[in-house]
Motif scaffolding. Structure first.
Motif, mmCIF file in Angstrom:
data_model
loop_
_atom_site.group_PDB
_atom_site.id
_atom_site.type_symbol
_atom_site.label_atom_id
_atom_site.label_comp_id
_atom_site.label_asym_id
_atom_site.label_seq_id
_atom_site.Cartn_x
_atom_site.Cartn_y
_atom_site.Cartn_z
ATOM 1 N N ARG A 176 -12.806 15.765 12.251
ATOM 2 C CA ARG A 176 -14.250 15.989 12.291
ATOM 3 C C ARG A 176 -14.673 17.024 11.253
ATOM 4 N NH1 ARG A 176 -16.691 16.842 18.045
ATOM 5 N NH2 ARG A 176 -18.549 16.282 16.871
ATOM 6 N N THR A 177 -13.872 18.053 11.049
ATOM 7 C CA THR A 177 -14.211 19.096 10.088
ATOM 8 C C THR A 177 -14.331 18.535 8.676
ATOM 9 O OG1 THR A 177 -13.163 20.821 11.421
ATOM 10 C CG2 THR A 177 -13.458 21.291 9.069
ATOM 11 N N PHE A 178 -13.423 17.634 8.327
ATOM 12 C CA PHE A 178 -13.410 17.075 6.968
ATOM 13 C C PHE A 178 -13.980 15.667 6.920
ATOM 14 C CE2 PHE A 178 -10.238 20.435 7.033
ATOM 15 C CZ PHE A 178 -10.619 21.173 5.914
ATOM 16 N N ASP A 179 -14.650 15.251 8.004
ATOM 17 C CA ASP A 179 -15.336 13.964 8.086
ATOM 18 C C ASP A 179 -14.415 12.808 7.691
ATOM 19 O OD1 ASP A 179 -17.511 12.412 8.784
ATOM 20 O OD2 ASP A 179 -18.380 12.432 6.778
ATOM 21 N N LEU A 180 -13.204 12.830 8.234
ATOM 22 C CA LEU A 180 -12.243 11.748 8.002
ATOM 23 C C LEU A 180 -12.494 10.686 9.070
ATOM 24 C CD1 LEU A 180 -9.125 13.995 7.340
ATOM 25 C CD2 LEU A 180 -10.745 13.070 5.672
ATOM 26 N N TYR A 181 -13.476 9.857 8.803
ATOM 27 C CA TYR A 181 -14.055 9.015 9.851
ATOM 28 C C TYR A 181 -13.286 7.740 10.150
ATOM 29 C CZ TYR A 181 -16.011 6.453 5.849
ATOM 30 O OH TYR A 181 -16.176 5.745 4.686
ATOM 31 N N ALA A 182 -12.329 7.378 9.297
ATOM 32 C CA ALA A 182 -11.613 6.113 9.481
ATOM 33 C C ALA A 182 -10.133 6.374 9.697
ATOM 34 C CB ALA A 182 -11.817 5.210 8.275
ATOM 35 N N ASN A 183 -9.641 6.016 10.856
ATOM 36 C CA ASN A 183 -8.215 6.114 11.155
ATOM 37 C C ASN A 183 -7.601 4.722 11.018
ATOM 38 O OD1 ASN A 183 -6.030 5.892 13.677
ATOM 39 N ND2 ASN A 183 -5.841 7.714 12.427
ATOM 40 N N ILE A 184 -6.579 4.607 10.175
ATOM 41 C CA ILE A 184 -5.945 3.321 9.898
ATOM 42 C C ILE A 184 -4.499 3.365 10.345
ATOM 43 C CG2 ILE A 184 -5.449 1.587 8.122
ATOM 44 C CD1 ILE A 184 -8.415 2.221 8.534
ATOM 45 N N ARG A 185 -4.095 2.357 11.124
ATOM 46 C CA ARG A 185 -2.705 2.256 11.554
ATOM 47 C C ARG A 185 -2.193 0.830 11.324
ATOM 48 N NH1 ARG A 185 -2.384 5.836 17.164
ATOM 49 N NH2 ARG A 185 -3.415 7.698 16.339
ATOM 50 N N PRO A 186 -1.563 0.590 10.191
ATOM 51 C CA PRO A 186 -0.946 -0.717 9.965
ATOM 52 C C PRO A 186 0.270 -0.885 10.876
ATOM 53 C CG PRO A 186 -1.196 0.553 7.921
ATOM 54 C CD PRO A 186 -1.396 1.489 9.052
ATOM 55 N N THR A 187 0.371 -2.016 11.533
ATOM 56 C CA THR A 187 1.437 -2.252 12.503
ATOM 57 C C THR A 187 2.155 -3.544 12.140
ATOM 58 O OG1 THR A 187 0.090 -1.165 14.198
ATOM 59 C CG2 THR A 187 1.970 -2.460 14.953
ATOM 60 N N MET A 188 3.423 -3.412 11.752
ATOM 61 C CA MET A 188 4.190 -4.570 11.299
ATOM 62 C C MET A 188 5.563 -4.600 11.959
ATOM 63 S SD MET A 188 3.374 -4.482 7.214
ATOM 64 C CE MET A 188 4.306 -6.006 6.962
ATOM 65 N N SER A 189 6.063 -5.804 12.207
ATOM 66 C CA SER A 189 7.422 -5.965 12.707
ATOM 67 C C SER A 189 8.433 -5.685 11.603
ATOM 68 C CB SER A 189 7.627 -7.401 13.208
ATOM 69 O OG SER A 189 6.755 -7.724 14.258
ATOM 70 N N PHE A 190 9.590 -5.157 11.993
ATOM 71 C CA PHE A 190 10.687 -4.956 11.070
ATOM 72 C C PHE A 190 11.889 -5.765 11.532
ATOM 73 C CE2 PHE A 190 8.224 -1.088 10.335
ATOM 74 C CZ PHE A 190 8.245 -1.008 8.950
ATOM 75 N N ALA A 191 12.430 -6.578 10.648
ATOM 76 C CA ALA A 191 13.675 -7.272 10.963
ATOM 77 C C ALA A 191 14.755 -6.229 11.230
ATOM 78 C CB ALA A 191 14.080 -8.170 9.797
ATOM 79 N N GLY A 192 15.542 -6.437 12.259
ATOM 80 C CA GLY A 192 16.573 -5.484 12.633
ATOM 81 C C GLY A 192 16.181 -4.585 13.778
#
Length: 354
Positions: free
Chosen positions: A106-122
Motif C-alpha cells: 500500500r505504501t508504494f502502491d503496488l496494486y497488482a499481485n501476480i502469482r504464476p502457477t505451473m506444474s513441474f515434471a518430477g
C-alpha cells in the motif's frame, strides 16, 4: 476503453536492459528467508547478471534492532531503488503489528499481485499441465484494515471496494493477458451475496473487458471456482480477484502444483515492484539448510524479466525445471533429501550446461 497499455502490466513483461548494474533493495526476511534469498542471489549471479544489492532489514529481525518492523532505512532504500527482492516476513496472529507485506504494497502502491502457477515434471501432484496465473488486487478490500469494536464482543470490519482500484486491476489483467498471449480471464466474486461491493468489482471488470475483444471474459462465484480448481484446473487461464479472495485462491492454486515452495510472486505498481516467495517464514526449519528455495529463485527470475534480462530469467526457469524433472537432487518438501545448498548448486550446474 483506451487500448493504451497499463504501465505496470507492460513492465511485468519486459524492461529495457540497463547499461550498468541495477541497484536493487534486498530484504532477506525472517525464518527461512535469509536461506532462500541467498539461494536466489547465488542463482542470479550464476546466470551472469550483476546486481548492485542494497541489503536492508524488515520484519521481526528489524523490530528487535530498530523497534519497528519496517525501519526508515528500508523505506528510503525502496524509495530510491523502486525494486526489491524480498524473503518472507513474520506476521503475528491476532496481535502485534499489521502485515508488513500489506504495508509495503500500500505504501508504494503496488496494486497488482501476480502469482504464476505451473506444474513441474518430477513433482508428484494430482494434476499435470497446470498453467494458470492469479491476478490479485493488492490495496483494498478487507485488507484495508478498517475494523473496530462497536460493543463488547462485537467487532466490525469494513470491506472497501472502489471503482478506481477495480478498473485498474482489471486493466492490468487484460494487458498482462495480451502481453503474455493468454486467451481468457475469469473474474472471481461473491456478488450473489455482496451485491454492492463485489457487484462494483464485476461492473468494472466487464467495462474493461469490452476493450479487449480478443480475450475471452467469464465470471464465477468464488466457492464454485474453488471446487472447479480442484477438479479441473486446466479450465482456467488467468484468474482476476479482489484482495482477500486472491490471497486464499492463490494458495489453493499452489497446492495443485506441489505447494507454496514452488510458486513465485510479484507485486507491481506503475513506478516499482517487489518480488517475493509467497510462502511463510517456516520457523520450525529455519537455519537447518533444508528449506526449498524454488519459489524465491523463480521470483528472482521474474525480477530479471522486469529488469530486461528475460533471456537470463528464462534460463533460470529452465534450469530449475530441469533439476526438478530429473528428481535426483530435491529438497524434502518435494520428496527428496537434498539440502537447500545442494539443490541450489544443482540449479547452478544446470545453468552452466544450458
Amino acid at each position: 476503453m483506451s487500448r493504451k497499455g497499463s504501465k505496470a502490466a507492460a513492465a511485468s513483461k519486459k524492461r529495457v536492459k540497463p547499461a550498468s548494474a541495477r541497484r536493487v533493495t534486498l530484504i532477506p526476511g525472517d525464518g527461512v528467508g535469509p536461506e532462500v534469498i541467498a539461494a536466489a542471489v547465488a542463482v542470479i549471479e550464476a546466470s551472469g547478471v550483476t546486481i548492485d544489492w542494497d541489503r536492508q532489514e524488515a520484519g521481526a529481525a528489524a523490530f528487535k534492532r530498530y523497534g519497528t518492523p519496517v525501519p526508515e532505512p528500508t523505506l528510503r532504500s525502496l524509495r530510491r531503488t523502486r525494486i526489491a527482492l524480498k524473503g518472507p516476513l513474520e506476521t503475528q496472529v491476532a496481535e502485534g503489528w499489521r502485515s508488513i507485506n500489506v504495508y509495503l504494497r500500500r505504501t508504494f502502491d503496488l496494486y497488482a499481485n501476480i502469482r504464476p502457477t505451473m506444474s513441474f515434471a518430477g513433482v508428484p501432484t494430482p494434476f499435470r499441465d497446470v498453467n494458470l496465473v492469479v491476478v490479485r488486487e493488492n490495496t483494498e478490500d478487507l485488507y484495508s484494515g478498517i475494523e473496530h469494536e462497536i460493543a463488547p464482543g462485537v467487532v466490525e470490519g469494513v470491506k472497501v471496494i472502489t471503482a478506481r482500484a477495480s478498473r485498474r486491476i482489471a486493466k492490468f489483467a487484460f494487458e498482462y493477458a495480451r502481453a503474455h498471449r493468454r486467451k481468457s480471464i475469469t473474474a472471481i466474486h461473491k456478488a450473489n451475496i455482496m451485491k454492492l461491493s463485489d457487484g462494483l468489482f464485476l461492473k468494472c471488470a466487464r467495462a474493461v473487458a469490452r476493450g479487449y475483444p480478443e480475450i475471452r471474459y467469464t465470471e464465477q462465484i468464488v466457492d464454485a471456482a474453488c471446487m472447479r480448481l480442484v477438479t479441473d484446473p486446466g479450465s482456467f487461464d488467468i484468474l482476476l480477484l479482489e484482495n482477500l479472495y486472491g490471497d486464499i485462491v492463490s494458495d489453493l492454486c499452489a497446492g495443485l502444483v506441489g505447494g507454496l515452495g514452488l510458486v513465485p510472486g510479484a507485486n507491481y505498481g506503475d513506478k516499482g515492484a517487489i518480488f517475493e516467495a509467497v510462502h511463510g517464514t517456516a520457523p520450525d526449519i529455519a537455519g537447518k539448510n533444508v528449506a526449498n528455495p524454488t519459489a524465491a529463485i523463480l521470483s528472482a527470475a521474474m525480477m530479471l524479466d522486469y529488469l530486461g534480462y528475460q533471456r537470463e530469467g528464462d534460463r533460470i526457469r529452465a534450469a530449475t525445471g530441469a533439476v526438478l524433472r530429473a528428481g535426483k537432487v530435491l529438497t524434502r518438501e518435494v520428496g527428496g533429501k537434498a539440502s537447500t545448498g545442494e539443490f541450489t548448486d544443482a540449479i547452478i550446474t544446470a545453468l552452466s550446461r544450458a
